[in-house]
Enzyme design. Sequence first.
Site, PDB file in Angstrom:
ATOM      1  N   GLY A  29     -44.499   3.707   6.646  1.00 35.15           N
ATOM      2  CA  GLY A  29     -44.330   2.864   5.306  1.00 35.15           C
ATOM      3  C   GLY A  29     -45.554   2.419   4.838  1.00 35.15           C
ATOM      4  N   ASN A  69     -47.299   3.618   2.212  1.00 33.92           N
ATOM      5  CA  ASN A  69     -47.216   3.626   1.044  1.00 33.92           C
ATOM      6  C   ASN A  69     -46.269   2.432   0.396  1.00 33.92           C
ATOM      7  OD1 ASN A  69     -48.668   5.935  -0.414  1.00 33.92           O
ATOM      8  ND2 ASN A  69     -48.116   6.777   1.347  1.00 33.92           N
ATOM      9  N   HIS A 117     -47.530  13.107  -2.756  1.00 41.10           N
ATOM     10  CA  HIS A 117     -47.894  14.163  -1.869  1.00 41.10           C
ATOM     11  C   HIS A 117     -49.375  14.108  -1.589  1.00 41.10           C
ATOM     12  CE1 HIS A 117     -47.510  18.154  -0.376  1.00 41.10           C
ATOM     13  NE2 HIS A 117     -48.700  18.321  -0.882  1.00 41.10           N
ATOM     14  N   ASP A 172     -38.469  17.200  -9.528  1.00 44.36           N
ATOM     15  CA  ASP A 172     -37.218  18.150 -10.340  1.00 44.36           C
ATOM     16  C   ASP A 172     -36.777  19.089  -9.115  1.00 44.36           C
ATOM     17  OD1 ASP A 172     -39.111  20.202  -9.789  1.00 44.36           O
ATOM     18  OD2 ASP A 172     -39.762  20.490 -11.695  1.00 44.36           O
TER      19      ASP A 172
HETATM   20  C1  GAR Z   1     -47.840  10.049   3.277  1.00 52.70           C
HETATM   21  O1  GAR Z   1     -49.294  10.614   3.606  1.00 52.70           O
HETATM   22  C2  GAR Z   1     -47.238  10.648   2.234  1.00 52.70           C
HETATM   23  O2  GAR Z   1     -48.193  11.347   1.223  1.00 52.70           O
HETATM   24  C3  GAR Z   1     -46.747  11.955   3.011  1.00 52.70           C
HETATM   25  O3  GAR Z   1     -45.861  11.318   4.000  1.00 52.70           O
HETATM   26  C4  GAR Z   1     -46.901  10.239   4.483  1.00 52.70           C
HETATM   27  C5  GAR Z   1     -45.955   8.924   4.681  1.00 52.70           C
HETATM   28  O4  GAR Z   1     -46.712   7.787   5.018  1.00 52.70           O
HETATM   29  N1  GAR Z   1     -45.563  12.567   2.159  1.00 52.70           N
HETATM   30  C6  GAR Z   1     -45.557  14.147   2.212  1.00 52.70           C
HETATM   31  O5  GAR Z   1     -46.185  14.755   2.714  1.00 52.70           O
HETATM   32  C7  GAR Z   1     -44.312  14.401   1.294  1.00 52.70           C
HETATM   33  N2  GAR Z   1     -44.606  15.961   1.028  1.00 52.70           N
HETATM   34  P1  GAR Z   1     -46.333   6.367   5.075  1.00 52.70           P
HETATM   35  O6  GAR Z   1     -45.059   6.381   5.773  1.00 52.70           O
HETATM   36  O7  GAR Z   1     -47.335   5.520   5.870  1.00 52.70           O
HETATM   37  O8  GAR Z   1     -46.187   5.934   3.448  1.00 52.70           O
END
Ligand code: GAR
Length: 207
Positions: A12, A14, A110, A147
């Site tokens: 989490g 982000n 992403h 999408d």
């Molecule tokens: C992030 O690096 C995000 O870009 C990736 O998962 C991680 C989550 O980190 N998402 C993908 O790869 C989607 N295809 P977080 O839980 O620390 O935010």
Amino acid sequence: MLKIAVLVSGGGTNLQAIIDAIEAGTITNAQIDVVISNNPGVYALERAKNAGIEAMCLSPKEFESREIFNDVLTKTIIDRGIDLVVLAGFLVIIPPQLIKAYKNRIINIHPSLIPSFCGTGFYGLKVHEEALKRGVKVTGATCHFVDEGTDTGPIILQKAVCVEPDDTPKSLQQRVMEQAEWKIMPQAIDLIANDRIEVVDGRVVIK
Ligand code: GAR
């Protein structure tokens, strides 16, 4: 005030960047209504609780079928009157009925510059492993609308990050998060909350 649901599966960071940006006032006109995880034990749920945000777990494993899970997740979001669904490292396939009901109202982060290193099978550390294997000198992150395809929706923002000669997948992942993801995801939310994004012929126009 834009009502947001943040969907998570992991640490989490982000989500934290969004919480911090709302608190700092760099995201305006938006509030997180709920954080939903598919995974009960993840730290993202703690981050939500620490910030006083309602947190819940909806795991496909708890339901009799994927269809029932899809219905419950979609209904939860619609019934709460959510305006924007934010996928912040959510590693579950989004219900088709949710995508239909929330056209250009679901965004994803992403960890690459789409259309590189994206699509089925490209998530998390795997993306950075593939970027290093290919020997790219620049990578980054992309925030885009969701999408029906995988990583195919209109691109909102991208930010480039240099690959260093001694990078490992982990070090590259960390730098892409710090320099790109944690910046462009909150920025995209602020643009949407302030009605500055339009999708024209499948492409994002920033007003
Ligand atoms: C992030 O690096 C995000 O870009 C990736 O998962 C991680 C989550 O980190 N998402 C993908 O790869 C989607 N295809 P977080 O839980 O620390 O935010």
